[in-house]
Design a protein around this motif. Structure first.
Motif, PDB file in Angstrom:
ATOM      1  N   TYR A  20       0.048   3.453 -14.064  1.00  0.00           N
ATOM      2  CA  TYR A  20      -0.228   4.880 -14.048  1.00  0.00           C
ATOM      3  C   TYR A  20       0.446   5.514 -12.841  1.00  0.00           C
ATOM      4  O   TYR A  20       0.548   4.898 -11.775  1.00  0.00           O
ATOM      5  CB  TYR A  20      -1.739   5.142 -13.998  1.00  0.00           C
ATOM      6  CG  TYR A  20      -2.414   4.998 -15.339  1.00  0.00           C
ATOM      7  CD1 TYR A  20      -2.702   3.740 -15.866  1.00  0.00           C
ATOM      8  CD2 TYR A  20      -2.737   6.114 -16.094  1.00  0.00           C
ATOM      9  CE1 TYR A  20      -3.300   3.611 -17.097  1.00  0.00           C
ATOM     10  CE2 TYR A  20      -3.345   5.996 -17.332  1.00  0.00           C
ATOM     11  CZ  TYR A  20      -3.621   4.735 -17.828  1.00  0.00           C
ATOM     12  OH  TYR A  20      -4.212   4.614 -19.058  1.00  0.00           O
ATOM     13  N   PHE A  28      -8.308  -1.341 -12.126  1.00  0.00           N
ATOM     14  CA  PHE A  28      -7.163  -0.780 -11.422  1.00  0.00           C
ATOM     15  C   PHE A  28      -6.903  -1.485 -10.096  1.00  0.00           C
ATOM     16  O   PHE A  28      -7.843  -1.930  -9.417  1.00  0.00           O
ATOM     17  CB  PHE A  28      -7.399   0.706 -11.133  1.00  0.00           C
ATOM     18  CG  PHE A  28      -7.245   1.604 -12.327  1.00  0.00           C
ATOM     19  CD1 PHE A  28      -8.319   1.859 -13.160  1.00  0.00           C
ATOM     20  CD2 PHE A  28      -6.024   2.199 -12.607  1.00  0.00           C
ATOM     21  CE1 PHE A  28      -8.187   2.688 -14.265  1.00  0.00           C
ATOM     22  CE2 PHE A  28      -5.876   3.031 -13.707  1.00  0.00           C
ATOM     23  CZ  PHE A  28      -6.952   3.271 -14.536  1.00  0.00           C
ATOM     24  N   GLY A  29      -5.624  -1.547  -9.722  1.00  0.00           N
ATOM     25  CA  GLY A  29      -5.268  -1.915  -8.366  1.00  0.00           C
ATOM     26  C   GLY A  29      -5.556  -0.746  -7.440  1.00  0.00           C
ATOM     27  O   GLY A  29      -5.911   0.346  -7.896  1.00  0.00           O
ATOM     28  N   LYS A  30      -5.381  -0.957  -6.132  1.00  0.00           N
ATOM     29  CA  LYS A  30      -5.738   0.077  -5.164  1.00  0.00           C
ATOM     30  C   LYS A  30      -4.677   1.159  -5.007  1.00  0.00           C
ATOM     31  O   LYS A  30      -4.915   2.162  -4.350  1.00  0.00           O
ATOM     32  CB  LYS A  30      -6.050  -0.559  -3.810  1.00  0.00           C
ATOM     33  CG  LYS A  30      -7.330  -1.390  -3.820  1.00  0.00           C
ATOM     34  CD  LYS A  30      -7.705  -1.844  -2.413  1.00  0.00           C
ATOM     35  CE  LYS A  30      -9.050  -2.569  -2.455  1.00  0.00           C
ATOM     36  NZ  LYS A  30      -9.492  -2.986  -1.089  1.00  0.00           N
ATOM     37  N   GLY A  31      -3.530   0.961  -5.591  1.00  0.00           N
ATOM     38  CA  GLY A  31      -2.516   2.000  -5.567  1.00  0.00           C
ATOM     39  C   GLY A  31      -1.447   1.793  -4.509  1.00  0.00           C
ATOM     40  O   GLY A  31      -1.675   1.157  -3.479  1.00  0.00           O
ATOM     41  N   GLN A  62       0.456   9.003 -10.401  1.00  0.00           N
ATOM     42  CA  GLN A  62      -0.392  10.117 -10.017  1.00  0.00           C
ATOM     43  C   GLN A  62       0.294  10.968  -8.955  1.00  0.00           C
ATOM     44  O   GLN A  62       0.613  10.485  -7.873  1.00  0.00           O
ATOM     45  CB  GLN A  62      -1.741   9.634  -9.477  1.00  0.00           C
ATOM     46  CG  GLN A  62      -2.696  10.775  -9.140  1.00  0.00           C
ATOM     47  CD  GLN A  62      -4.015  10.276  -8.564  1.00  0.00           C
ATOM     48  OE1 GLN A  62      -4.084   9.224  -7.940  1.00  0.00           O
ATOM     49  NE2 GLN A  62      -5.080  11.036  -8.775  1.00  0.00           N
ATOM     50  N   GLN A  74       0.831  -1.203   0.000  1.00  0.00           N
ATOM     51  CA  GLN A  74       0.000   0.000   0.000  1.00  0.00           C
ATOM     52  C   GLN A  74       0.862   1.248   0.000  1.00  0.00           C
ATOM     53  O   GLN A  74       0.502   2.262  -0.599  1.00  0.00           O
ATOM     54  CB  GLN A  74      -0.892   0.024   1.234  1.00  0.00           C
ATOM     55  CG  GLN A  74      -2.246  -0.632   1.043  1.00  0.00           C
ATOM     56  CD  GLN A  74      -3.169  -0.355   2.211  1.00  0.00           C
ATOM     57  OE1 GLN A  74      -2.851  -0.689   3.341  1.00  0.00           O
ATOM     58  NE2 GLN A  74      -4.286   0.271   1.951  1.00  0.00           N
ATOM     59  N   PHE A 101      -0.447   3.177  -9.771  1.00  0.00           N
ATOM     60  CA  PHE A 101      -1.538   2.227  -9.957  1.00  0.00           C
ATOM     61  C   PHE A 101      -1.181   1.245 -11.070  1.00  0.00           C
ATOM     62  O   PHE A 101      -0.781   1.667 -12.155  1.00  0.00           O
ATOM     63  CB  PHE A 101      -2.826   2.939 -10.369  1.00  0.00           C
ATOM     64  CG  PHE A 101      -3.407   3.845  -9.316  1.00  0.00           C
ATOM     65  CD1 PHE A 101      -3.133   5.201  -9.321  1.00  0.00           C
ATOM     66  CD2 PHE A 101      -4.234   3.334  -8.329  1.00  0.00           C
ATOM     67  CE1 PHE A 101      -3.669   6.046  -8.361  1.00  0.00           C
ATOM     68  CE2 PHE A 101      -4.774   4.162  -7.364  1.00  0.00           C
ATOM     69  CZ  PHE A 101      -4.489   5.527  -7.382  1.00  0.00           C
ATOM     70  N   LEU A 110     -10.584  -0.617 -18.010  1.00  0.00           N
ATOM     71  CA  LEU A 110      -9.396  -0.938 -17.238  1.00  0.00           C
ATOM     72  C   LEU A 110      -9.822  -1.266 -15.818  1.00  0.00           C
ATOM     73  O   LEU A 110     -10.656  -0.583 -15.241  1.00  0.00           O
ATOM     74  CB  LEU A 110      -8.439   0.254 -17.201  1.00  0.00           C
ATOM     75  CG  LEU A 110      -7.543   0.514 -18.407  1.00  0.00           C
ATOM     76  CD1 LEU A 110      -6.791   1.830 -18.221  1.00  0.00           C
ATOM     77  CD2 LEU A 110      -6.566  -0.627 -18.616  1.00  0.00           C
TER      78      LEU A 110
END
Lengths: 113, 114
Positions: free
Chosen positions: B36, B104-107, B38, B9, B89, B102
């Motif tokens: 990605y 996405f994973g939780k980041g 961010q 995480q 992500f 798409l």
């Protein structure tokens, strides 16, 4: 090219109020998406559109509505705002879906009190 | 059901170190895996992407490693810099059928200390 633009940047709503989040892209992309981002939860797809006049539900559509009357615009409507809709909302667009980069807007931060 | 699991995480790395973020997927139909990046107050932006016909893709200091049999892929950031501090992500999509989305994973929140 401005890319993907979103308005407003920030908004405070009272419970039960309605609002529309605006999204515009100038890249002539067919595909457009709305996501919400909550801390530690990643990006959840709300609605998406594969072209003007065509929309479909994503993972978390309840409480939201969309329309796509033009290629450029994809507004997201909240009819009866609830505290659970407090989030950051991102609009994105892409030309190709497979291997197609999704271009994200700067986001709209929404607080429902 | 979360289809793309991302770990850790959060990650703290010293400047010059290697940052490693892992993702695992369940859907064997996935055949496109982007990452990605961010920055705070900004929207995510594509960093690098891979298809499963190759096991590794490198762009500058960023490398994706892909293990099809294990259904896992990872992002390696070599010589990590404070400017790399961001949320990353992983994501996956399928080119088959009418899947336009798409997942996405939780980041992962990466902090690179100077």
């Amino acid at each position: 090219n401005a890319g993907v633009t979103q308005t407003p940047k920030f908004r405070i709503l009272k419970i039960g109020q309605s609002m529309t989040l605006q999204c515009t892209q100038d890249m002539n992309h067919n595909y457009m998406y709305w996501y919400r981002q909550d801390p530690g939860m990643g990006l959840k797809l709300i609605y998406y559109s594969v072209g003007a006049g065509i929309t479909d539900k994503g993972e978390v559509p309840n409480g939201y509505n969309v329309s796509r009357s033009t290629t450029e615009d994809f507004p997201l409507r909240l009819e009866l705002a609830a505290p659970s809709q407090t989030s950051v909302y991102f609009c994105a667009s892409s030309y190709f879906v497979q291997e197609g980069t999704q271009y994200f807007g700067p986001g709209t931060r929404l607080l429902v009190l | 059901q979360q289809q793309v699991k991302q770990s850790p995480q959060s990650l703290i790395v010293q400047k010059g170190g290697i940052s490693i973020i892992n993702c695992a997927y369940e859907n064997t139909a996935f055949d496109y895996f982007p990452w990605y990046q961010q920055f705070p107050g900004k929207g995510p932006a594509l960093l690098i992407a891979i298809r499963p016909d190759v096991s590794e893709k490198k762009e500058g200091r960023f490398t994706i490693s892909f293990n099809k049999s294990a259904k896992q892929f990872s992002l390696h950031i070599m010589d990590s810099q404070p400017g790399d501090s961001a949320t990353y992500f992983c994501a996956a999509s399928s080119s088959g059928g009418s899947n336009y989305k798409l997942t996405f994973g939780k980041g992962t929140l990466l902090t690179v200390n100077p």
